[in-house]
Design a protein around this motif. Structure first.
Motif, PDB file in Angstrom:
ATOM      1  N   VAL A  58       0.558  -1.121   0.126  1.00  0.00           N
ATOM      2  CA  VAL A  58      -0.007   0.028  -0.220  1.00  0.00           C
ATOM      3  C   VAL A  58       1.318   1.513   0.575  1.00  0.00           C
ATOM      4  CG1 VAL A  58      -1.621   0.933   1.516  1.00  0.00           C
ATOM      5  CG2 VAL A  58      -1.583  -1.233   1.076  1.00  0.00           C
ATOM      6  N   ASP A  59       0.415   1.919  -0.921  1.00  0.00           N
ATOM      7  CA  ASP A  59       1.202   3.501  -0.958  1.00  0.00           C
ATOM      8  C   ASP A  59       0.466   4.716   0.265  1.00  0.00           C
ATOM      9  OD1 ASP A  59       2.923   2.500  -2.095  1.00  0.00           O
ATOM     10  OD2 ASP A  59       1.816   3.378  -4.807  1.00  0.00           O
ATOM     11  N   PHE A  60       1.308   4.913   0.905  1.00  0.00           N
ATOM     12  CA  PHE A  60       0.741   6.490   2.243  1.00  0.00           C
ATOM     13  C   PHE A  60       0.899   7.665   1.877  1.00  0.00           C
ATOM     14  CE2 PHE A  60       0.530   7.914   5.526  1.00  0.00           C
ATOM     15  CZ  PHE A  60      -0.898   8.180   6.270  1.00  0.00           C
ATOM     16  N   ARG A  61       0.643   8.144   1.656  1.00  0.00           N
ATOM     17  CA  ARG A  61       1.269   9.531   1.678  1.00  0.00           C
ATOM     18  C   ARG A  61       0.416  10.766   1.825  1.00  0.00           C
ATOM     19  NH1 ARG A  61       1.662   7.090  -3.084  1.00  0.00           N
ATOM     20  NH2 ARG A  61       3.673   6.797  -4.437  1.00  0.00           N
ATOM     21  N   GLN A  66       4.763  15.981   4.044  1.00  0.00           N
ATOM     22  CA  GLN A  66       6.176  15.191   4.092  1.00  0.00           C
ATOM     23  C   GLN A  66       6.487  13.931   3.570  1.00  0.00           C
ATOM     24  OE1 GLN A  66       9.229  18.206   4.433  1.00  0.00           O
ATOM     25  NE2 GLN A  66       8.612  19.579   3.356  1.00  0.00           N
ATOM     26  N   LEU A  67       5.399  13.099   4.314  1.00  0.00           N
ATOM     27  CA  LEU A  67       5.313  12.200   4.083  1.00  0.00           C
ATOM     28  C   LEU A  67       5.363  11.302   2.619  1.00  0.00           C
ATOM     29  CD1 LEU A  67       2.679  11.498   7.245  1.00  0.00           C
ATOM     30  CD2 LEU A  67       4.952  10.767   7.325  1.00  0.00           C
ATOM     31  N   ASP A  68       5.396  10.489   2.676  1.00  0.00           N
ATOM     32  CA  ASP A  68       5.732  10.166   1.098  1.00  0.00           C
ATOM     33  C   ASP A  68       6.287   8.263   1.233  1.00  0.00           C
ATOM     34  OD1 ASP A  68       5.312   8.427  -1.437  1.00  0.00           O
ATOM     35  OD2 ASP A  68       6.534  10.135  -1.972  1.00  0.00           O
ATOM     36  N   PHE A  69       5.403   6.957   1.632  1.00  0.00           N
ATOM     37  CA  PHE A  69       5.791   5.526   1.851  1.00  0.00           C
ATOM     38  C   PHE A  69       4.840   4.913   0.823  1.00  0.00           C
ATOM     39  CE2 PHE A  69       5.401   7.308   6.062  1.00  0.00           C
ATOM     40  CZ  PHE A  69       7.233   6.613   6.662  1.00  0.00           C
ATOM     41  N   GLU A  70       6.049   4.198   0.293  1.00  0.00           N
ATOM     42  CA  GLU A  70       5.583   2.868  -1.151  1.00  0.00           C
ATOM     43  C   GLU A  70       5.530   1.738  -0.756  1.00  0.00           C
ATOM     44  OE1 GLU A  70       8.197   4.337  -3.815  1.00  0.00           O
ATOM     45  OE2 GLU A  70       6.989   6.164  -4.799  1.00  0.00           O
ATOM     46  N   LEU A  88       5.453  -1.798  10.013  1.00  0.00           N
ATOM     47  CA  LEU A  88       5.574  -2.165   8.860  1.00  0.00           C
ATOM     48  C   LEU A  88       6.931  -2.160   8.043  1.00  0.00           C
ATOM     49  CD1 LEU A  88       2.370   0.502   8.133  1.00  0.00           C
ATOM     50  CD2 LEU A  88       2.065  -2.320   8.800  1.00  0.00           C
ATOM     51  N   VAL A  89       6.618  -2.476   6.813  1.00  0.00           N
ATOM     52  CA  VAL A  89       8.153  -2.530   6.225  1.00  0.00           C
ATOM     53  C   VAL A  89       7.502  -2.433   4.538  1.00  0.00           C
ATOM     54  CG1 VAL A  89       9.272  -4.721   7.261  1.00  0.00           C
ATOM     55  CG2 VAL A  89       7.751  -4.809   5.657  1.00  0.00           C
ATOM     56  N   GLY A  90       8.618  -1.506   4.007  1.00  0.00           N
ATOM     57  CA  GLY A  90       7.866  -0.730   2.629  1.00  0.00           C
ATOM     58  C   GLY A  90       9.910   0.036   2.528  1.00  0.00           C
ATOM     59  N   ARG A  91       8.925   1.106   1.093  1.00  0.00           N
ATOM     60  CA  ARG A  91      10.716   2.253   0.951  1.00  0.00           C
ATOM     61  C   ARG A  91       9.787   3.734   0.803  1.00  0.00           C
ATOM     62  NH1 ARG A  91      13.789   0.226  -2.697  1.00  0.00           N
ATOM     63  NH2 ARG A  91      14.576   2.075  -3.245  1.00  0.00           N
ATOM     64  N   ALA A  92      10.453   4.132   1.529  1.00  0.00           N
ATOM     65  CA  ALA A  92      10.622   5.141   1.896  1.00  0.00           C
ATOM     66  C   ALA A  92      11.449   6.415   1.043  1.00  0.00           C
ATOM     67  CB  ALA A  92      10.529   6.197   3.235  1.00  0.00           C
ATOM     68  N   HIS A  93      11.646   7.127   0.228  1.00  0.00           N
ATOM     69  CA  HIS A  93      13.063   8.188   0.172  1.00  0.00           C
ATOM     70  C   HIS A  93      14.575   7.412  -0.747  1.00  0.00           C
ATOM     71  CE1 HIS A  93      11.394  10.783   3.182  1.00  0.00           C
ATOM     72  NE2 HIS A  93      11.906  10.501   4.428  1.00  0.00           N
ATOM     73  N   ALA A  94      13.918   6.387  -1.718  1.00  0.00           N
ATOM     74  CA  ALA A  94      14.146   5.894  -2.099  1.00  0.00           C
ATOM     75  C   ALA A  94      15.248   4.659  -1.991  1.00  0.00           C
ATOM     76  CB  ALA A  94      14.888   6.750  -3.102  1.00  0.00           C
ATOM     77  N   ALA A  95      14.449   3.718  -0.440  1.00  0.00           N
ATOM     78  CA  ALA A  95      15.537   2.968  -0.012  1.00  0.00           C
ATOM     79  C   ALA A  95      14.747   2.240   0.540  1.00  0.00           C
ATOM     80  CB  ALA A  95      16.473   3.707   1.192  1.00  0.00           C
ATOM     81  N   PRO A  96      14.583   1.188   1.208  1.00  0.00           N
ATOM     82  CA  PRO A  96      13.114  -0.102   1.801  1.00  0.00           C
ATOM     83  C   PRO A  96      13.957   0.758   3.119  1.00  0.00           C
ATOM     84  CG  PRO A  96      15.063  -1.506   0.543  1.00  0.00           C
ATOM     85  CD  PRO A  96      16.023   0.131   0.763  1.00  0.00           C
ATOM     86  N   ALA A 116       4.052   9.004  12.171  1.00  0.00           N
ATOM     87  CA  ALA A 116       5.417   8.595  11.544  1.00  0.00           C
ATOM     88  C   ALA A 116       6.537   8.093  11.681  1.00  0.00           C
ATOM     89  CB  ALA A 116       4.644   8.847  10.386  1.00  0.00           C
ATOM     90  N   SER A 117       7.262   7.295  11.629  1.00  0.00           N
ATOM     91  CA  SER A 117       8.329   6.394  11.585  1.00  0.00           C
ATOM     92  C   SER A 117       8.803   6.055  10.456  1.00  0.00           C
ATOM     93  CB  SER A 117       8.910   6.236  12.742  1.00  0.00           C
ATOM     94  OG  SER A 117       8.760   5.161  13.130  1.00  0.00           O
ATOM     95  N   ALA A 118      10.357   6.343  10.526  1.00  0.00           N
ATOM     96  CA  ALA A 118      10.832   5.491   9.090  1.00  0.00           C
ATOM     97  C   ALA A 118      12.460   5.259   9.472  1.00  0.00           C
ATOM     98  CB  ALA A 118      11.352   6.128   7.898  1.00  0.00           C
ATOM     99  N   ARG A 119      12.987   3.917   9.410  1.00  0.00           N
ATOM    100  CA  ARG A 119      14.276   3.896   9.477  1.00  0.00           C
ATOM    101  C   ARG A 119      14.413   2.741   8.803  1.00  0.00           C
ATOM    102  NH1 ARG A 119      12.368   6.138  13.245  1.00  0.00           N
ATOM    103  NH2 ARG A 119      12.761   5.591  15.823  1.00  0.00           N
TER     104      ARG A 119
END
Length: 208
Positions: A58-61, A66-70, A88-96, A116-119
């Motif tokens: 799922v894409d979440f924007r 400035q949130l953009d998860f793919e 969750l796992v996915g992609r953001a900022h052109a990386a896993p 929202a958080s991304a690692r």
């Protein structure tokens, strides 16, 4: 995933947060399991529902924040107060990435309406293009490093919601082409912390 967002937009959350919910965009395959309680008499209370949704790419924007998860995969729990998806796992900022999302204060556990958080291991310049406020430092960087990015959206009493973005990294793997003492080689670990604050459509503040 769109039916879940449609459900939240018709939930009690809409009474106070309609404009915020309208800023969210989701698309992609998902399986929703929901249980509902529909009182036959008004004195028995309001309708209630809760359930889970399994995301299958799922894409979440939310462009305003400035949130953009793919391609998000994993499970979220939801009810009339919002939803939470802690693993969750996915992609953001052109990386896993590994990611977490929460909507509704009962689910964020704080005063924030949305968290929202991304690692992940991000290219420094890619991250700088997503958050121009850090371009002064990472715009001159080459390489990639492990980053932690945390976003919190709080609704103001008046005006648009305010967004706070916290970015943390040791920058190991990133070279900075800056004058001493700010410059560094890729092999060197240097703590980096940036706190950005902004409102949609307005310039923000940056502390590094």
């Amino acid at each position: 995933a769109k039916p879940l967002l449609a459900l939240l937009r018709q939930s009690p959350l809409r009474q106070k947060h309609a404009e915020t919910l309208e800023l969210l965009e989701v698309s992609g395959p998902a399986r929703v399991d929901v249980s509902m309680v529909l009182p036959l008499k008004r004195e028995l209370g309001r309708p209630q529902y809760a359930g889970t949704v399994q995301l299958y790419g799922v894409d979440f924007r939310a462009e305003a924040w400035q949130l953009d998860f793919e391609a998000l995969e994993g499970q979220a729990r939801f009810d009339a107060a919002g939803f939470t998806a802690p693993a969750l796992v996915g992609r953001a900022h052109a990386a896993p990435v590994t990611a977490a999302l929460a909507l509704g204060r009962e689910h964020t556990g704080s005063t924030a309406l949305l968290e929202a958080s991304a690692r992940g291991r991000f290219a420094a310049r890619e991250l700088a293009s997503s958050y121009p406020g850090i371009g002064r430092w990472l715009g001159a960087a080459t390489g990639a490093a492990d980053f932690e990015v945390d976003v919190a959206v709080e609704e103001a009493e008046a005006g648009p919601p305010r967004t706070a973005v916290a970015i943390r990294s040791q920058l190991q793997g990133v070279a900075l082409d800056l004058p001493p003492p700010l410059g560094k080689t890729a092999a060197t670990a240097t703590p980096f912390a940036a706190d950005l604050g902004f409102m949609a459509g307005q310039p923000g503040t940056v502390e590094v």
